[in-house]
Design an enzyme around this catalytic site. Structure first.
Site, PDB file in Angstrom:
ATOM      1  N   TYR A  12       0.923  -1.357   0.023  1.00  0.00           N
ATOM      2  CA  TYR A  12      -0.079  -0.161   0.063  1.00  0.00           C
ATOM      3  C   TYR A  12       0.946   1.116  -0.095  1.00  0.00           C
ATOM      4  O   TYR A  12       1.987   1.066   0.130  1.00  0.00           O
ATOM      5  CB  TYR A  12      -0.981  -0.005   1.150  1.00  0.00           C
ATOM      6  CG  TYR A  12      -0.335   0.471   2.416  1.00  0.00           C
ATOM      7  CD1 TYR A  12       0.515  -0.597   3.118  1.00  0.00           C
ATOM      8  CD2 TYR A  12      -0.458   1.610   3.201  1.00  0.00           C
ATOM      9  CE1 TYR A  12       1.177  -0.217   4.470  1.00  0.00           C
ATOM     10  CE2 TYR A  12      -0.082   2.017   4.441  1.00  0.00           C
ATOM     11  CZ  TYR A  12       0.952   0.947   4.896  1.00  0.00           C
ATOM     12  OH  TYR A  12       1.724   1.175   6.119  1.00  0.00           O
ATOM     13  N   ARG A  70       8.008   4.092  -4.737  1.00  0.00           N
ATOM     14  CA  ARG A  70       8.042   3.315  -3.712  1.00  0.00           C
ATOM     15  C   ARG A  70       7.155   2.062  -3.749  1.00  0.00           C
ATOM     16  O   ARG A  70       7.224   1.077  -3.715  1.00  0.00           O
ATOM     17  CB  ARG A  70       7.891   3.751  -2.278  1.00  0.00           C
ATOM     18  CG  ARG A  70       8.093   3.105  -1.167  1.00  0.00           C
ATOM     19  CD  ARG A  70       8.327   3.660   0.135  1.00  0.00           C
ATOM     20  NE  ARG A  70       6.721   4.343   0.273  1.00  0.00           N
ATOM     21  CZ  ARG A  70       6.627   5.216   1.248  1.00  0.00           C
ATOM     22  NH1 ARG A  70       7.492   5.659   2.487  1.00  0.00           N
ATOM     23  NH2 ARG A  70       5.436   5.464   1.602  1.00  0.00           N
ATOM     24  N   ARG A  76      -7.428 -21.393  -1.069  1.00  0.00           N
ATOM     25  CA  ARG A  76      -6.473 -20.826  -0.140  1.00  0.00           C
ATOM     26  C   ARG A  76      -5.114 -21.559  -0.168  1.00  0.00           C
ATOM     27  O   ARG A  76      -5.397 -22.857   0.414  1.00  0.00           O
ATOM     28  CB  ARG A  76      -7.090 -20.708   1.197  1.00  0.00           C
ATOM     29  CG  ARG A  76      -5.976 -19.878   2.173  1.00  0.00           C
ATOM     30  CD  ARG A  76      -6.431 -20.068   3.676  1.00  0.00           C
ATOM     31  NE  ARG A  76      -5.263 -19.638   4.507  1.00  0.00           N
ATOM     32  CZ  ARG A  76      -4.256 -20.160   4.851  1.00  0.00           C
ATOM     33  NH1 ARG A  76      -4.034 -21.464   4.462  1.00  0.00           N
ATOM     34  NH2 ARG A  76      -3.376 -19.522   5.625  1.00  0.00           N
ATOM     35  N   HIS A 107      -0.884 -21.044  -0.152  1.00  0.00           N
ATOM     36  CA  HIS A 107       0.267 -19.703  -0.427  1.00  0.00           C
ATOM     37  C   HIS A 107       1.020 -19.605  -1.533  1.00  0.00           C
ATOM     38  O   HIS A 107       1.105 -18.347  -1.683  1.00  0.00           O
ATOM     39  CB  HIS A 107       1.410 -20.249   0.801  1.00  0.00           C
ATOM     40  CG  HIS A 107       0.830 -20.162   2.296  1.00  0.00           C
ATOM     41  ND1 HIS A 107       0.077 -21.163   2.821  1.00  0.00           N
ATOM     42  CD2 HIS A 107       1.046 -19.441   3.397  1.00  0.00           C
ATOM     43  CE1 HIS A 107      -0.027 -21.056   4.142  1.00  0.00           C
ATOM     44  NE2 HIS A 107       0.423 -19.738   4.415  1.00  0.00           N
ATOM     45  N   LYS A 164       6.461  -1.854   1.741  1.00  0.00           N
ATOM     46  CA  LYS A 164       5.241  -1.219   2.596  1.00  0.00           C
ATOM     47  C   LYS A 164       4.093  -2.179   2.543  1.00  0.00           C
ATOM     48  O   LYS A 164       3.147  -1.931   1.530  1.00  0.00           O
ATOM     49  CB  LYS A 164       4.686   0.187   1.829  1.00  0.00           C
ATOM     50  CG  LYS A 164       4.088   1.133   2.942  1.00  0.00           C
ATOM     51  CD  LYS A 164       4.154   2.487   2.567  1.00  0.00           C
ATOM     52  CE  LYS A 164       3.201   3.379   3.388  1.00  0.00           C
ATOM     53  NZ  LYS A 164       3.402   3.194   4.812  1.00  0.00           N
ATOM     54  N   GLU A 216      12.515   2.657  13.626  1.00  0.00           N
ATOM     55  CA  GLU A 216      11.782   3.523  13.248  1.00  0.00           C
ATOM     56  C   GLU A 216      10.486   3.288  14.126  1.00  0.00           C
ATOM     57  O   GLU A 216      10.300   2.721  15.092  1.00  0.00           O
ATOM     58  CB  GLU A 216      11.339   3.423  11.613  1.00  0.00           C
ATOM     59  CG  GLU A 216      10.518   2.046  11.487  1.00  0.00           C
ATOM     60  CD  GLU A 216      10.066   1.832  10.195  1.00  0.00           C
ATOM     61  OE1 GLU A 216       9.969   2.797   9.402  1.00  0.00           O
ATOM     62  OE2 GLU A 216       9.818   0.779   9.912  1.00  0.00           O
ATOM     63  N   LEU A 247      11.182   1.589   6.750  1.00  0.00           N
ATOM     64  CA  LEU A 247      10.391   1.985   5.648  1.00  0.00           C
ATOM     65  C   LEU A 247      11.339   3.243   5.070  1.00  0.00           C
ATOM     66  O   LEU A 247      11.794   4.204   6.144  1.00  0.00           O
ATOM     67  CB  LEU A 247       9.134   2.484   5.873  1.00  0.00           C
ATOM     68  CG  LEU A 247       8.530   2.710   4.415  1.00  0.00           C
ATOM     69  CD1 LEU A 247       8.278   1.473   3.730  1.00  0.00           C
ATOM     70  CD2 LEU A 247       7.210   3.334   5.018  1.00  0.00           C
TER      71      LEU A 247
HETATM   72  N1  PDD Z   1       2.826   5.036   7.457  1.00  0.00           N
HETATM   73  N2  PDD Z   1       7.531   3.775   8.815  1.00  0.00           N
HETATM   74  C1  PDD Z   1       6.415   3.181   9.121  1.00  0.00           C
HETATM   75  C2  PDD Z   1       6.616   1.898   9.326  1.00  0.00           C
HETATM   76  C3  PDD Z   1       5.229   3.670   8.209  1.00  0.00           C
HETATM   77  O1  PDD Z   1       4.048   2.960   8.531  1.00  0.00           O
HETATM   78  C4  PDD Z   1       5.291   5.219   7.795  1.00  0.00           C
HETATM   79  C5  PDD Z   1       4.095   5.670   7.360  1.00  0.00           C
HETATM   80  C6  PDD Z   1       6.697   5.728   7.616  1.00  0.00           C
HETATM   81  C7  PDD Z   1       6.418   7.207   7.182  1.00  0.00           C
HETATM   82  O2  PDD Z   1       6.746   7.044   5.593  1.00  0.00           O
HETATM   83  P1  PDD Z   1       5.926   8.258   4.803  1.00  0.00           P
HETATM   84  O3  PDD Z   1       6.780   9.644   5.218  1.00  0.00           O
HETATM   85  O4  PDD Z   1       6.461   7.929   3.532  1.00  0.00           O
HETATM   86  O5  PDD Z   1       4.539   8.453   5.138  1.00  0.00           O
HETATM   87  C8  PDD Z   1       7.614   5.245   8.082  1.00  0.00           C
HETATM   88  C9  PDD Z   1       1.710   5.437   6.857  1.00  0.00           C
HETATM   89  C10 PDD Z   1       1.363   6.985   6.914  1.00  0.00           C
HETATM   90  C11 PDD Z   1       0.416   4.528   7.430  1.00  0.00           C
HETATM   91  O6  PDD Z   1       0.785   3.325   7.427  1.00  0.00           O
HETATM   92  O7  PDD Z   1      -0.549   5.223   7.264  1.00  0.00           O
END
Ligand code: PDD
Length: 292
Positions: free
Chosen positions: A38, A57, A106, A108, A153, A185, A209
């Site tokens: 996403y 990304r 279902r 994997h 992501k 993070e 990320l």
């Molecule tokens: N999340 N690290 C993680 C684990 C995140 O889920 C996010 C953002 C970031 C920051 O990334 P960016 O600056 O590209 O938004 C770092 C989004 C906003 C969410 O899951 O809603």
């Protein structure tokens, strides 16, 4: 429901339809396996901030999970623009999600001929509460129990859901994660600290990320001669930091003034954050005016 009302419409597999009419089959691999990726892309006044880096990304995440991007770059842009409406539109983020699609059983292993499921929706961006600039936010720390592909992501967000709940239960906004004694993070954000006037953030790689907001903050720092370094942050150093920040697309850059119940620095948002926030807000206004 009014078909012209953008706010009520979502995009699902080639169609713009009212949210309450959108349906996903139960065999969707996003539902069964969390098998998808996403993005969350902010927009101001009908203009996206960081659209291309977010779509880059998305490409990297899809490549990493060996899923072809079902839409061209131009189709993504046009779907997303239609969801937010023409300028001047309200501030909104677009959530977009691609899953591996609906397989017959279902398993994997997924058959090759399954069509990905594509979903996108616009959500209002809540304006930042004014107290945040004067008081900052509170964080807790937690062991980073997530997997080792944090650069993807992924929609599999169980650990982040658990961490955010733990943070909330302790009256904190975010959980900062620590792996092998080093800060990685936040559960839903990137982390920075300021030490002796220098901005420091952990290097990108498989553990976290590559946040678009992180990259923008570093670009602004470079452009405006703020000293910065991408290097590992031992958790003990974080506790001694003069300032701590969080960054994410929907929350921008936030000052953290309490960590695990202790004040950060003097317990108030610091001067480096104020400088960065001013630069970020200025950048955002340029976006809003369609100049970037
Ligand atoms: N999340 N690290 C993680 C684990 C995140 O889920 C996010 C953002 C970031 C920051 O990334 P960016 O600056 O590209 O938004 C770092 C989004 C906003 C969410 O899951 O809603």
């Amino acid at each position: 429901m009014n078909a012209d009302n953008n706010e009520a419409q979502v995009y699902l597999n080639g169609q713009f339809i009212p949210a309450d009419q959108a349906r996903i089959p139960i065999m969707d691999r996003g539902f069964l396996f969390g098998d998808g990726v996403y993005e969350v892309v902010p927009s101001y006044g009908g203009h996206f901030l960081g659209l291309e880096p977010h779509l880059d990304r998305l490409d990297s995440s899809l490549d990493a999970i060996r899923l072809r991007n079902p839409l061209s770059r131009e189709s993504w842009r046009s779907v997303m623009r239609r969801l937010i409406g023409a300028p001047p539109a309200p501030d909104q983020s677009v959530y977009l999600q691609v899953t591996r699609g609906v397989a017959p059983v279902r398993d994997h292993l997924c058959p090759e001929d399954v069509e990905p499921t594509v979903f996108a929706v616009a959500n209002p961006i809540k304006p930042r509460r004014p107290e945040i600039a004067t008081q900052g936010v509170t964080c807790i720390t937690r062991p980073d129990i997530r997997w080792l592909r944090g650069e993807i992501k992924s929609i599999s967000l169980l650990a982040a859901v658990m961490m955010r709940r733990e943070a909330e239960d302790e009256g904190a906004l975010e959980a900062i994660m620590v792996r092998d004694g080093m800060v990685t993070e936040g559960a839903v954000s990137n982390v920075f600290m300021v030490h002796r006037g220098r901005l420091i953030t952990p290097p990108t790689g498989h553990l976290l990320l590559t946040g678009v907001t992180r990259q923008l903050a570093l670009a602004l720092a470079r452009e405006h001669d703020l000293e910065f370094l991408e290097t590992q942050i031992p958790i003990d150093d974080l506790r001694e930091a003069d300032e701590i920040w969080l960054s994410s697309s929907t929350r921008e850059v936030l000052p953290v003034t309490r960590l695990d119940g202790q004040p950060v620095g003097n317990g108030r948002p610091g001067p480096m954050w104020q400088r960065m926030d001013a630069l970020y807000q200025q950048y955002k206004e340029e976006v809003r005016l369609g100049r970037i």
